[in-house]
Design a protein around this motif. Sequence first.
Motif, PDB file in Angstrom:
ATOM      1  N   ARG A 132      -1.294  -5.931   9.525  1.00  0.00           N
ATOM      2  CA  ARG A 132      -0.095  -6.744   9.778  1.00  0.00           C
ATOM      3  C   ARG A 132      -0.093  -8.012   8.925  1.00  0.00           C
ATOM      4  N   PHE A 133      -1.256  -8.676   8.841  1.00  0.00           N
ATOM      5  CA  PHE A 133      -1.355  -9.881   8.021  1.00  0.00           C
ATOM      6  C   PHE A 133      -1.006  -9.569   6.567  1.00  0.00           C
ATOM      7  N   TYR A 134      -1.600  -8.519   6.006  1.00  0.00           N
ATOM      8  CA  TYR A 134      -1.377  -8.176   4.604  1.00  0.00           C
ATOM      9  C   TYR A 134       0.075  -7.777   4.360  1.00  0.00           C
ATOM     10  N   GLU A 135       0.668  -7.023   5.277  1.00  0.00           N
ATOM     11  CA  GLU A 135       2.071  -6.630   5.109  1.00  0.00           C
ATOM     12  C   GLU A 135       2.993  -7.834   5.173  1.00  0.00           C
ATOM     13  N   ASN A 136       2.726  -8.780   6.080  1.00  0.00           N
ATOM     14  CA  ASN A 136       3.545 -10.007   6.156  1.00  0.00           C
ATOM     15  C   ASN A 136       3.376 -10.851   4.895  1.00  0.00           C
ATOM     16  N   TYR A 137       2.149 -10.996   4.437  1.00  0.00           N
ATOM     17  CA  TYR A 137       1.885 -11.740   3.201  1.00  0.00           C
ATOM     18  C   TYR A 137       2.631 -11.103   2.027  1.00  0.00           C
ATOM     19  N   ALA A 138       2.580  -9.795   1.946  1.00  0.00           N
ATOM     20  CA  ALA A 138       3.258  -9.090   0.853  1.00  0.00           C
ATOM     21  C   ALA A 138       4.763  -9.330   0.899  1.00  0.00           C
ATOM     22  N   ARG A 139       5.340  -9.240   2.076  1.00  0.00           N
ATOM     23  CA  ARG A 139       6.793  -9.422   2.207  1.00  0.00           C
ATOM     24  C   ARG A 139       7.204 -10.819   1.768  1.00  0.00           C
ATOM     25  N   VAL A 140       6.465 -11.837   2.204  1.00  0.00           N
ATOM     26  CA  VAL A 140       6.757 -13.230   1.835  1.00  0.00           C
ATOM     27  C   VAL A 140       6.578 -13.436   0.331  1.00  0.00           C
ATOM     28  N   SER A 141       5.614 -12.748  -0.254  1.00  0.00           N
ATOM     29  CA  SER A 141       5.307 -12.904  -1.675  1.00  0.00           C
ATOM     30  C   SER A 141       6.182 -12.036  -2.573  1.00  0.00           C
ATOM     31  N   GLY A 142       6.971 -11.147  -1.981  1.00  0.00           N
ATOM     32  CA  GLY A 142       7.924 -10.362  -2.768  1.00  0.00           C
ATOM     33  C   GLY A 142       7.413  -9.025  -3.260  1.00  0.00           C
ATOM     34  N   PHE A 143       6.426  -8.442  -2.593  1.00  0.00           N
ATOM     35  CA  PHE A 143       6.001  -7.093  -2.963  1.00  0.00           C
ATOM     36  C   PHE A 143       5.771  -6.270  -1.711  1.00  0.00           C
ATOM     37  N   ASP A 144       5.538  -4.990  -1.901  1.00  0.00           N
ATOM     38  CA  ASP A 144       5.345  -4.072  -0.787  1.00  0.00           C
ATOM     39  C   ASP A 144       3.925  -3.524  -0.849  1.00  0.00           C
ATOM     40  N   THR A 145       3.467  -2.923   0.220  1.00  0.00           N
ATOM     41  CA  THR A 145       2.103  -2.394   0.276  1.00  0.00           C
ATOM     42  C   THR A 145       2.113  -0.895   0.535  1.00  0.00           C
ATOM     43  N   ARG A 146       0.962  -0.293   0.276  1.00  0.00           N
ATOM     44  CA  ARG A 146       0.778   1.115   0.616  1.00  0.00           C
ATOM     45  C   ARG A 146      -0.702   1.366   0.841  1.00  0.00           C
ATOM     46  N   LEU A 147      -0.997   2.416   1.592  1.00  0.00           N
ATOM     47  CA  LEU A 147      -2.375   2.814   1.825  1.00  0.00           C
ATOM     48  C   LEU A 147      -2.896   3.478   0.565  1.00  0.00           C
ATOM     49  N   TYR A 148      -4.020   2.994   0.047  1.00  0.00           N
ATOM     50  CA  TYR A 148      -4.604   3.511  -1.192  1.00  0.00           C
ATOM     51  C   TYR A 148      -5.624   4.595  -0.901  1.00  0.00           C
ATOM     52  N   SER A 176     -13.999   4.170   8.629  1.00  0.00           N
ATOM     53  CA  SER A 176     -14.798   2.954   8.496  1.00  0.00           C
ATOM     54  C   SER A 176     -14.154   1.950   7.545  1.00  0.00           C
ATOM     55  N   LEU A 177     -13.221   2.405   6.705  1.00  0.00           N
ATOM     56  CA  LEU A 177     -12.637   1.526   5.708  1.00  0.00           C
ATOM     57  C   LEU A 177     -11.271   2.051   5.288  1.00  0.00           C
ATOM     58  N   LYS A 178     -10.312   1.145   5.146  1.00  0.00           N
ATOM     59  CA  LYS A 178      -8.991   1.492   4.619  1.00  0.00           C
ATOM     60  C   LYS A 178      -8.661   0.498   3.518  1.00  0.00           C
ATOM     61  N   TYR A 179      -8.172   0.992   2.406  1.00  0.00           N
ATOM     62  CA  TYR A 179      -7.752   0.137   1.302  1.00  0.00           C
ATOM     63  C   TYR A 179      -6.238   0.101   1.262  1.00  0.00           C
ATOM     64  N   TYR A 180      -5.661  -1.077   1.401  1.00  0.00           N
ATOM     65  CA  TYR A 180      -4.227  -1.279   1.224  1.00  0.00           C
ATOM     66  C   TYR A 180      -4.041  -2.054  -0.064  1.00  0.00           C
ATOM     67  N   VAL A 181      -3.080  -1.645  -0.859  1.00  0.00           N
ATOM     68  CA  VAL A 181      -2.845  -2.272  -2.156  1.00  0.00           C
ATOM     69  C   VAL A 181      -1.361  -2.540  -2.349  1.00  0.00           C
ATOM     70  N   CYS A 182      -1.046  -3.283  -3.381  1.00  0.00           N
ATOM     71  CA  CYS A 182       0.340  -3.490  -3.794  1.00  0.00           C
ATOM     72  C   CYS A 182       0.924  -2.126  -4.138  1.00  0.00           C
ATOM     73  N   ASN A 183       2.191  -1.918  -3.837  1.00  0.00           N
ATOM     74  CA  ASN A 183       2.789  -0.613  -4.096  1.00  0.00           C
ATOM     75  C   ASN A 183       2.875  -0.284  -5.586  1.00  0.00           C
ATOM     76  N   LYS A 184       2.662  -1.257  -6.453  1.00  0.00           N
ATOM     77  CA  LYS A 184       2.710  -0.992  -7.896  1.00  0.00           C
ATOM     78  C   LYS A 184       1.330  -0.701  -8.472  1.00  0.00           C
ATOM     79  N   GLU A 185       0.312  -0.759  -7.627  1.00  0.00           N
ATOM     80  CA  GLU A 185      -1.054  -0.436  -8.041  1.00  0.00           C
ATOM     81  C   GLU A 185      -1.100   1.020  -8.498  1.00  0.00           C
TER      82      GLU A 185
END
Length: 68
Positions: free
Chosen positions: A11-27, A39-48
């Motif tokens: 939730r923190f990363y998605e809110n940060y992304a929205r405020v910063s002008g980009f979207d996220t996705r599960l990598y 044990s681990l999930k990588y979320y990245v910018c949708n343009k990664e």
Amino acid sequence: MKFDTLQQGIRFYENYARVSGFDTRLYSTKKRKSDGKISLKYYVCNKEGFRETKTSIKLQKEKTNNQN
């Protein structure tokens, strides 16, 4: 940063992304061999970029070998 739950971190990363002008996705997701739990999930910018799969690497090698 550390969070009490995975959901809080996401939730923190998605809110940060929205405020910063980009979207996220599960990598990618990693599971423990012992019990199969995540044990681990990588979320990245949708343009990664995307990681290459074993199939795509195999196809690239076959194309290279066929051209020679």
